[in-house]
Design a protein around this motif. Structure first.
Motif, PDB file in Angstrom:
ATOM      1  N   HIS A   1      67.903  78.814  47.433  1.00 27.74           N
ATOM      2  CA  HIS A   1      66.733  78.024  47.805  1.00 27.74           C
ATOM      3  C   HIS A   1      66.744  76.634  47.175  1.00 27.74           C
ATOM      4  O   HIS A   1      65.708  75.971  47.131  1.00 27.74           O
ATOM      5  CB  HIS A   1      65.468  78.781  47.430  1.00 27.74           C
ATOM      6  N   SER A   2      67.902  76.194  46.719  1.00 23.99           N
ATOM      7  CA  SER A   2      68.051  74.809  46.261  1.00 23.99           C
ATOM      8  C   SER A   2      67.773  73.867  47.434  1.00 23.99           C
ATOM      9  O   SER A   2      67.978  74.216  48.597  1.00 23.99           O
ATOM     10  CB  SER A   2      69.468  74.565  45.748  1.00 23.99           C
ATOM     11  N   PHE A   3      67.316  72.665  47.111  1.00 29.00           N
ATOM     12  CA  PHE A   3      67.103  71.704  48.192  1.00 29.00           C
ATOM     13  C   PHE A   3      67.316  70.283  47.672  1.00 29.00           C
ATOM     14  O   PHE A   3      67.196  70.004  46.476  1.00 29.00           O
ATOM     15  CB  PHE A   3      65.705  71.840  48.809  1.00 29.00           C
ATOM     16  N   THR A   4      67.653  69.396  48.601  1.00 25.21           N
ATOM     17  CA  THR A   4      67.825  67.971  48.319  1.00 25.21           C
ATOM     18  C   THR A   4      67.063  67.183  49.367  1.00 25.21           C
ATOM     19  O   THR A   4      67.193  67.458  50.568  1.00 25.21           O
ATOM     20  CB  THR A   4      69.307  67.563  48.359  1.00 25.21           C
ATOM     21  N   ILE A   5      66.264  66.217  48.921  1.00 21.85           N
ATOM     22  CA  ILE A   5      65.539  65.357  49.860  1.00 21.85           C
ATOM     23  C   ILE A   5      65.646  63.911  49.389  1.00 21.85           C
ATOM     24  O   ILE A   5      65.861  63.636  48.212  1.00 21.85           O
ATOM     25  CB  ILE A   5      64.060  65.763  50.014  1.00 21.85           C
TER      26      ILE A   5
ATOM     27  N   ILE B   1      69.130  56.084  43.399  1.00 21.30           N
ATOM     28  CA  ILE B   1      68.602  56.611  42.139  1.00 21.30           C
ATOM     29  C   ILE B   1      68.165  58.042  42.404  1.00 21.30           C
ATOM     30  O   ILE B   1      67.365  58.300  43.315  1.00 21.30           O
ATOM     31  CB  ILE B   1      67.406  55.780  41.632  1.00 21.30           C
ATOM     32  N   GLY B   2      68.696  58.975  41.627  1.00 19.26           N
ATOM     33  CA  GLY B   2      68.431  60.372  41.893  1.00 19.26           C
ATOM     34  C   GLY B   2      67.743  61.094  40.750  1.00 19.26           C
ATOM     35  O   GLY B   2      67.973  60.793  39.575  1.00 19.26           O
ATOM     36  N   PHE B   3      66.897  62.032  41.115  1.00 16.78           N
ATOM     37  CA  PHE B   3      66.266  62.940  40.163  1.00 16.78           C
ATOM     38  C   PHE B   3      66.889  64.317  40.324  1.00 16.78           C
ATOM     39  O   PHE B   3      66.958  64.852  41.439  1.00 16.78           O
ATOM     40  CB  PHE B   3      64.764  63.067  40.419  1.00 16.78           C
TER      41      PHE B   3
ATOM     42  N   GLY C   1      61.532  56.464  47.813  1.00  7.34           N
ATOM     43  CA  GLY C   1      62.895  55.948  47.929  1.00  7.34           C
ATOM     44  C   GLY C   1      63.933  56.579  47.027  1.00  7.34           C
ATOM     45  O   GLY C   1      65.074  56.109  46.982  1.00  7.34           O
ATOM     46  N   PHE C   2      63.575  57.651  46.333  1.00  8.20           N
ATOM     47  CA  PHE C   2      64.517  58.319  45.439  1.00  8.20           C
ATOM     48  C   PHE C   2      65.125  59.552  46.117  1.00  8.20           C
ATOM     49  O   PHE C   2      64.516  60.146  47.006  1.00  8.20           O
ATOM     50  CB  PHE C   2      63.818  58.752  44.147  1.00  8.20           C
ATOM     51  N   THR C   3      66.311  59.910  45.673  1.00 10.04           N
ATOM     52  CA  THR C   3      66.905  61.188  46.057  1.00 10.04           C
ATOM     53  C   THR C   3      66.516  62.222  45.008  1.00 10.04           C
ATOM     54  O   THR C   3      66.572  61.937  43.812  1.00 10.04           O
ATOM     55  CB  THR C   3      68.437  61.094  46.138  1.00 10.04           C
ATOM     56  N   VAL C   4      66.130  63.400  45.452  1.00 11.51           N
ATOM     57  CA  VAL C   4      65.745  64.466  44.522  1.00 11.51           C
ATOM     58  C   VAL C   4      66.492  65.737  44.879  1.00 11.51           C
ATOM     59  O   VAL C   4      66.475  66.179  46.035  1.00 11.51           O
ATOM     60  CB  VAL C   4      64.223  64.730  44.559  1.00 11.51           C
ATOM     61  N   HIS C   5      67.142  66.322  43.867  1.00  8.39           N
ATOM     62  CA  HIS C   5      67.833  67.600  44.052  1.00  8.39           C
ATOM     63  C   HIS C   5      67.217  68.621  43.106  1.00  8.39           C
ATOM     64  O   HIS C   5      67.101  68.374  41.899  1.00  8.39           O
ATOM     65  CB  HIS C   5      69.327  67.457  43.778  1.00  8.39           C
TER      66      HIS C   5
END
Length: 290
Positions: A6-10, A15-17, A41-45
């Protein structure tokens, strides 16, 4: 039994979190904050830790080193998409982020620590929490007690808002651990968190990455002593945001928008500092070439 990841990336920013859920938790506890950061505007994983989103046996089949291995894998994936990485998480997830910053210091540029939990010393912790201090925190006590001890979530379940709490409790008691994690955490898993904390406390003086601490003043599971301890012992600059209308699960509770706002502001400031540092580094090189 764990049936899916159930990992996800949005998001799609440079710049990533990397946001890590807590012990017995699920990536969904970070989804609201992740969506808010992605909108800015950030990538979050948000990875699913090994042994999580299953049953008690799945969790007990792993230890803190397996959980940390999940975090390192997640960092490797995020680094393929992002130039700047901020590691963070909720509760024990924040502790895993600290360990990552100590081990991969050149790849973790900042820390976003939500209700970091070194000790379960919040006002709602039951009297049995003292068994943690006597037993599970010691090798002898572990052998004697951790196989028999378990911690059952109690009111207010880390949530101050009654309506949100009702939704979370319904998910926790539904039997679907992918929605809100497990209701009862076995002692051996808690002991693994204690072992991780012992390691991380020795690493704090080596962690120079800037950090933002976000915790509720009335945290029911871990008191402000946890953030105060990190303020005193981290090597790098630390900013702190104290929430006045939330409990432990700040990523879900009433002031989750403030968590997003503070995290985004921290990330923007960090990116500006890194850009300025890169500029001052490049200028002398260009001057030397001419």
């Amino acid at each position: 039994m764990i049936t899916a990841d159930h990992s996800f990336t949005i998001g799609d920013g440079r710049i990533g979190f990397l946001l890590i859920h807590g012990l017995g938790g699920t990536p969904l506890e970070l989804k609201f904050v992740a969506k808010g950061l992605a909108r800015q505007g950030f990538t979050v994983h948000c990875p699913q830790l090994a042994g999580h989103c299953g049953d008690e046996n799945d969790l007990l089949a792993t230890d803190w080193r397996d959980w940390y291995a999940s975090v390192e894998d997640a960092l490797d994936r995020l680094r393929l998409r992002c130039d700047t990485v901020i590691a963070g998480g909720l509760s024990m997830g924040a502790v895993l982020a600290l360990h990552l910053a100590a081990k991969r210091r050149d790849e973790v540029h900042g820390l976003a620590l939500y209700a970091p939990t070194l000790w379960h010393d919040g006002w709602a912790m039951p009297w049995s929490v003292f068994w943690l201090n006597f037993g599970i925190l010691s090798a002898i006590g572990h052998r004697l007690l951790s196989r028999f001890y378990s911690f059952t979530e109690v009111e207010p379940y880390g949530i101050k808002d009654p309506a949100i709490r009702a939704v979370v409790l319904s998910a926790m008691t539904s039997g679907d651990t992918t929605r809100a994690g497990i209701l009862v955490t076995p002692g051996r898993a808690i002991y693994q968190q204690c072992e991780l904390v012992d390691v991380v406390k020795r690493e704090l003086a080596s962690i120079a990455a800037p950090a933002v601490l976000i915790q509720a003043r009335d945290d029911d599971m871990s008191s402000l002593k946890n953030s105060e301890y990190l303020q005193r012992h981290l090597r790098g600059p630390v900013s702190t945001v104290i929430l006045d209308d939330s409990y432990h699960i700040v990523t879900v509770d009433r002031q989750r928008d403030l968590v997003i706002e503070a995290s985004a502001a921290f990330a923007s400031s960090l990116a500006a500092r890194r850009a300025k540092l890169a500029e001052t580094t490049i200028r002398p090189l260009r001057a030397a070439e001419t």
